[in-house]
Design an enzyme around this catalytic site. Structure first.
Site, mmCIF file in Angstrom:
data_model
loop_
_atom_site.group_PDB
_atom_site.id
_atom_site.type_symbol
_atom_site.label_atom_id
_atom_site.label_comp_id
_atom_site.label_asym_id
_atom_site.label_seq_id
_atom_site.Cartn_x
_atom_site.Cartn_y
_atom_site.Cartn_z
ATOM 1 N N HIS A 1 -6.910 -5.763 -1.210
ATOM 2 C CA HIS A 1 -5.795 -4.822 -1.110
ATOM 3 C C HIS A 1 -4.760 -5.448 -0.190
ATOM 4 C CE1 HIS A 1 -3.716 -0.994 -0.900
ATOM 5 N NE2 HIS A 1 -3.782 -1.006 0.423
ATOM 6 N N ASP B 1 -8.538 -3.859 -6.974
ATOM 7 C CA ASP B 1 -8.151 -3.221 -5.715
ATOM 8 C C ASP B 1 -8.772 -1.827 -5.643
ATOM 9 O OD1 ASP B 1 -6.861 -2.044 -3.542
ATOM 10 O OD2 ASP B 1 -4.862 -2.680 -4.150
ATOM 11 N N SER C 1 0.820 -1.203 0.000
ATOM 12 C CA SER C 1 0.000 0.000 0.000
ATOM 13 C C SER C 1 0.870 1.277 0.000
ATOM 14 C CB SER C 1 -0.944 -0.056 1.205
ATOM 15 O OG SER C 1 -1.943 0.904 1.114
#
Length: 530
Positions: A459, A430, A210
């Protein structure tokens, strides 16, 4: 970017047989750098990670003034045990604002033992986060329930939320004004090089999820010669830092919410909410209207309901629990089910105030945001008309940046042709970091390899149960092998997504006791907003 699930599940199985590691080979501290600080590792074992060690290292608050005020970074380590030593593997869960100390144990125990044992797996709390000092906490209780409805019905309602956001920004400036100018991704990336020198290593291996992908890409831009291997999982779009990236999320999360509604409709025999996905979605919005008018349990109004169901947008393993609470409220008027779901999924836990403070501090400082509120309003209204699930919620989450007390920086252009092969992994659906951002990162990092989870919507996709993805990760960390496909912008390898979950027995789902699967462990660790 996106909130984490409120449940913090104990991460990882025990890594059997880990012994104290031999020290890393000594290395030069780097051209023009101050002498490498020394690390004093102490044992800090947990039940699941009995060989875990902890240390702290000082770094300059202002990296242009190395001898000035220092910040302290908290580190964790699972030491290597194999004769073959591939150096430190720094791991980061995202955020900004996510604590990374637990990631060392999770990654070390989730990788094959033969691979993990060749690395010192290093977790760390970035500046301002968790056990690092100073620790930011701008306005304790800012997210406590019940907050105003995120969707304003009038200009007065809008003003209430604007004032809340402005109050948060003002409190940050008053409480941490001396630190805020140095809360940014470039400063955090320079901290990574302090950690590298303290570890006594010429180069680092880096594995980020991320926001951690952006942090890793910025570090690689600053110090390409210091990067040995680089893994980027669920990639921040480097062209969208940060305002545009949040607008893109709004559409993507609405799509995932629709996917959740379709899943509930598919399992109507369990949830009794209808077989039409649009009808299920409409029932969810009726539920939202009901708790907006009368919050349940003094905790769950409309904004809290959005917070509760948002984690399902980036991990479908939560769908059975969320669906059970949804069905219990609609079919049985069971308000307590929503309260339990909110407590487990919608709250941010003990570190939530700190995480949100760091999130805003970094994102508001990293790049420019609109200073005229009409831009925020017009963009949010436009998106809300098409994608209402979280457009306004996301706006208010980021709205302190409209009046942030520190001027923004210019985002780093991460384009790089000086790196070894980089491994990029991304799910096509995502929501937190939409697919186009990973394509852009692949194009900007020359020689990178792009592995796509086709049809996936989660994710954070490696070390969470997909053997195909983990095969590529393991091969890369073993000897640098990456798949090679057809060319720029296209996938070098494609993995099928895991099947969506199945409904759980009602008693288990109602208890909201999330399983201890790899996916649940990972998503319990990924940052506050990624």
């Amino acid at each position: 970017m996106t909130k984490r699930a409120g449940i913090l599940v104990a991460a990882g199985a025990t890594v059997a047989g880990l012994l104290a590691a031999a020290p890393a080979p000594a290395a030069a501290s780097g051209t023009g750098a101050s002498p490498a600080p020394e690390l004093a590792w102490t044992d800090c074992p947990t039940e699941n990670h009995p060989t875990l060690q902890c240390a702290k290292v000082d770094a300059p608050l202002d990296h242009t003034d190395p001898s000035g005020r220092q910040v302290t970074l908290a580190l964790s380590r699972i030491p290597h045990t194999a004769k073959t030593f591939q150096g430190p593997l720094l791991v980061n869960p995202g955020g900004p604002g996510g604590s990374g100390l637990s990631m060392a144990g999770f990654v070390a125990s989730s990788l094959p033992k033969k691979v993990a044992s060749q690395y010192d797996v290093i977790g760390f709390d970035p500046r301002g986060v968790g056990k690092s000092t100073p620790k930011l906490n701008c306005l304790p209780g800012h997210s406590d329930p019940v907050r105003p409805d995120s969707v304003p019905a009038s200009y007065r309602d809008e003003r209430i939320n604007r004032d809340r956001a402005a109050a948060f920004a003002r409190a940050c400036g008053e409480k941490h004004g001396d630190v805020l100018p140095y809360m940014d991704t470039v400063s955090a990336a320079k901290d990574l090089d302090v950690i590298r020198r303290a570890l006594g290593s010429e180069q680092i291996n880096y594995f980020g999820y991320s926001y951690g992908t952006y942090l890793g890409a910025v570090y690689a831009k600053l110090h390409p010669e210091r990067v040995r291997r680089l893994v980027l999982d669920s990639v921040v779009g480097p062209d969208d830092v940060w305002y545009e990236g949040n607008l893109n999320q709004d559409y993507a999360f609405d799509d995932r919410h629709k996917a959740f509604a379709a899943w509930v409709a598919k399992h109507d025999a369990t949830y009794r909410l209808g077989t039409d996905p649009a009808g299920v979605e409409a029932a969810w919005y009726r539920m939202r209207a009901a708790v907006a008018a009368e919050p349940v349990g003094g905790k769950v109004g409309a904004s809290e309901l959005e917070d509760t169901f948002l984690p399902g947008g980036y991990y479908n393993g939560y769908w059975p629990y969320l669906a059970e609470a949804f069905a219990a409220y609609v079919n049985d008027q069971d308000a307590e089910a929503l309260v339990t779901a909110y407590e487990n999924f919608g709250t941010t836990g003990a570190g939530g105030d700190n995480s949100y403070s760091v999130y805003t501090a970094v994102q508001c400082r990293d790049a420019g945001w609109p200073r005229h509120w009409s831009d925020w309003r017009n963009d949010t209204r436009r998106i809300h008309d098409k994608a209402p699930f979280m457009a306004w919620n996301n706006t208010w989450y980021n709205a302190p940046c409209a009046s942030w007390p520190v001027a923004p920086l210019t985002p780093v252009q991460v384009t790089n042709d000086r790196l070894p092969a980089t491994l990029i992994l991304q799910a096509t659906g995502d929501a937190a970091t939409p697919y186009a951002g990973a394509v852009s990162m692949h194009r900007k990092l020359k020689g990178s390899s792009f592995v796509v989870e086709e049809g996936g919507g989660n994710h954070g996709i490696t070390l969470s149960g997909n053997a195909c993805l983990d095969k590529h990760l393991t091969a890369y960390l073993t000897d640098g092998t990456v798949p090679r496909g057809r060319g720029e912008g296209e996938a070098d390898a494609v993995c099928a997504a895991l099947p969506d979950p199945k409904p759980l027995p009602a008693a288990k789902a109602a208890a909201q006791s999330v399983d201890n699967s790899a996916g649940s462990r990972l998503h319990g660790l990924l940052g506050p907003r990624h």
